[in-house]
Motif scaffolding. Structure first.
Motif, PDB file in Angstrom:
ATOM      1  N   VAL A  27       0.867  -1.178   0.000  1.00 49.98           N
ATOM      2  CA  VAL A  27       0.000   0.000   0.000  1.00 49.98           C
ATOM      3  C   VAL A  27       0.905   1.229   0.000  1.00 49.98           C
ATOM      4  O   VAL A  27       1.672   1.459   0.942  1.00 49.98           O
ATOM      5  N   ALA A  28       0.818   2.034  -1.062  1.00 57.99           N
ATOM      6  CA  ALA A  28       1.660   3.228  -1.176  1.00 57.99           C
ATOM      7  C   ALA A  28       0.974   4.463  -0.632  1.00 57.99           C
ATOM      8  O   ALA A  28       1.604   5.315   0.002  1.00 57.99           O
ATOM      9  N   CYS A  29      -0.336   4.573  -0.887  1.00 56.79           N
ATOM     10  CA  CYS A  29      -1.055   5.777  -0.482  1.00 56.79           C
ATOM     11  C   CYS A  29      -2.539   5.476  -0.395  1.00 56.79           C
ATOM     12  O   CYS A  29      -3.041   4.616  -1.131  1.00 56.79           O
ATOM     13  N   CYS A  64      16.691   5.511  10.021  1.00 54.39           N
ATOM     14  CA  CYS A  64      16.810   6.241  11.278  1.00 54.39           C
ATOM     15  C   CYS A  64      15.447   6.292  11.954  1.00 54.39           C
ATOM     16  O   CYS A  64      14.411   6.119  11.312  1.00 54.39           O
ATOM     17  N   ALA A  65      15.445   6.565  13.267  1.00 51.10           N
ATOM     18  CA  ALA A  65      14.211   6.559  14.039  1.00 51.10           C
ATOM     19  C   ALA A  65      13.201   7.579  13.516  1.00 51.10           C
ATOM     20  O   ALA A  65      12.004   7.383  13.605  1.00 51.10           O
ATOM     21  N   GLY A  66      13.664   8.680  12.955  1.00 53.11           N
ATOM     22  CA  GLY A  66      12.746   9.710  12.471  1.00 53.11           C
ATOM     23  C   GLY A  66      12.234   9.480  11.065  1.00 53.11           C
ATOM     24  O   GLY A  66      11.436  10.279  10.552  1.00 53.11           O
ATOM     25  N   ASP A  67      12.660   8.406  10.407  1.00 57.06           N
ATOM     26  CA  ASP A  67      12.234   8.136   9.039  1.00 57.06           C
ATOM     27  C   ASP A  67      10.757   7.765   8.987  1.00 57.06           C
ATOM     28  O   ASP A  67      10.189   7.270   9.955  1.00 57.06           O
ATOM     29  N   SER A  68      10.148   7.987   7.835  1.00 54.93           N
ATOM     30  CA  SER A  68       8.753   7.613   7.629  1.00 54.93           C
ATOM     31  C   SER A  68       8.567   7.198   6.183  1.00 54.93           C
ATOM     32  O   SER A  68       9.450   7.400   5.338  1.00 54.93           O
ATOM     33  N   LEU A  69       7.413   6.617   5.887  1.00 57.67           N
ATOM     34  CA  LEU A  69       7.124   6.200   4.519  1.00 57.67           C
ATOM     35  C   LEU A  69       7.107   7.415   3.591  1.00 57.67           C
ATOM     36  O   LEU A  69       6.597   8.485   3.949  1.00 57.67           O
ATOM     37  N   GLN A  70       7.651   7.242   2.384  1.00 55.49           N
ATOM     38  CA  GLN A  70       7.670   8.303   1.369  1.00 55.49           C
ATOM     39  C   GLN A  70       7.130   7.758   0.053  1.00 55.49           C
ATOM     40  O   GLN A  70       7.477   6.641  -0.348  1.00 55.49           O
ATOM     41  N   TRP A  71       6.295   8.535  -0.605  1.00 58.63           N
ATOM     42  CA  TRP A  71       5.742   8.135  -1.892  1.00 58.63           C
ATOM     43  C   TRP A  71       5.452   9.390  -2.707  1.00 58.63           C
ATOM     44  O   TRP A  71       4.687  10.254  -2.281  1.00 58.63           O
ATOM     45  N   ASP A  72       6.086   9.508  -3.860  1.00 53.83           N
ATOM     46  CA  ASP A  72       5.887  10.678  -4.727  1.00 53.83           C
ATOM     47  C   ASP A  72       5.265  10.306  -6.065  1.00 53.83           C
ATOM     48  O   ASP A  72       5.263  11.103  -6.999  1.00 53.83           O
TER      49      ASP A  72
END
Length: 331
Positions: free
Chosen positions: A27-29, A143-151
């Protein structure tokens, strides 16, 4: 990566080892209401077997049919959309006009999945990058602050380690909380220096830390994917954990007790310990959502409900009325 998706990864590795071809769908978005969050995984084997999910079931059925019709051949990742029109949303059971964008990998690299699993097993965060234009999939440190990214072209998902929960106190509530938390994907640690409680701890899958509560908090090195819940109902023990946990980046810190007891606890933390007003205000006490809980399993449910709401960024009631399970009952 939640517990369900960890199970998907384990199944994918087994299928690859057995020589099966399978597709990986992520699931991307989502827009509107959607049953599964961005980053959720599903794998679909060449014989139609499924592990994981991307919706409530209707989209999975369509994916199985499309795979059987030979639509998911080749190796290049591609984008799939569901629920773009009102008719399509109704057809696939997406409420309120929900829309899903899925990234399909018809034949994911088994070696990269194995590499991802090994990183998770050693407690590392990993970022998995899927570039649709080039078809390149890569694994890199996270890293702990990373999150999912989708463009729309590149999907980056964050994986492992599991969310962590440190429970202070090995009583009845803790037993239910530990079991339920593992079902939600938490790696559970228990700390209780009282041998009369700790020696009988036998909840499968949890890990016991033989240390004082403040040392246990320090030892774990809490990050934004960590939670601490103090349940001994003994200020000498609970406060030790809280004074360290409230200074940490843990996303949730809670303590058992009535509103009166927690008010006194906040006064102690401000008066006798090196904590700021802002740090003390992070404390969730009485712990849990106000659902009228009194029994140990009900209180565990209320605690996990509040933790889930905080983790997902949902607004919470400003006051709570969780009953103190140790308080005397009056008629």
């Amino acid at each position: 990566m939640d517990n369900l998706d960890t199970q998907v990864l384990d199944a994918a590795r087994r299928w690859a080892a057995a020589g099966h071809r399978f597709a990986l769908i992520t699931v991307a978005c989502t827009w509107g209401s959607a049953p599964r969050p961005p980053g959720a995984w599903m794998i679909l084997r060449d014989d139609g077997q499924v592990q994981g999910s991307v919706s409530g079931g209707c989209i999975e059925d369509d994916l199985i049919l499309r795979a059987a019709a030979g639509e998911f051949t080749g190796n290049a990742p591609r984008l799939l959309r569901y629920g773009v029109t009102a008719d399509e949303a109704h057809r696939f059971g997406l409420p309120c006009g929900g829309t899903l964008e899925l990234v399909l990998e018809p034949a994911p690299d088994a070696a990269l999945l194995e590499q991802l699993a090994q990183r998770i097993a050693t407690g590392q965060l990993a970022r998995r990058r899927v570039a649709l234009a080039s078809g390149i999939v890569s694994i890199e440190g996270g890293c702990a602050g990373d999150s999912l990214q989708w463009d729309g072209e590149t999907l980056v998902t964050l994986h492992g380690p599991a969310w962590r929960l440190l429970i202070i106190g090995a009583g009845q509530i803790s037993r239910y909380l530990a079991s339920m938390a593992q079902a939600l994907g938490y790696r559970v640690y228990i700390c209780d220096p009282r041998s009369e409680y700790a020696d009988g701890w036998d909840v499968p899958g949890s890990e016991r830390i033989a240390a004082m509560p403040d040392d246990a908090v320090t030892e774990l090195g809490l990050d934004p994917r960590s939670a601490v819940v103090a349940l001994t109902h003994d200020p000498k023990l609970d406060d030790m954990a809280l004074l360290e946990a409230l200074k940490s980046p843990a996303f949730y810190v809670g303590a058992l007790g009535s509103r009166t007891n927690n008010s006194k606890r906040r006064e102690r933390l401000l008066q006798y310990f090196d904590l700021s007003q802002a740090e003390v205000e992070r404390l969730h006490g009485p712990v849990g959502l106000p659902i009228g809980s009194r029994t140990p399993p009900e209180i565990a449910v209320s605690i996990l409900a509040e933790m889930t709401a905080v983790k997902n960024g949902q607004n919470l009631p400003s006051t709570a009325t969780i009953a103190d399970p140790y308080a005397c009952q009056t008629t």
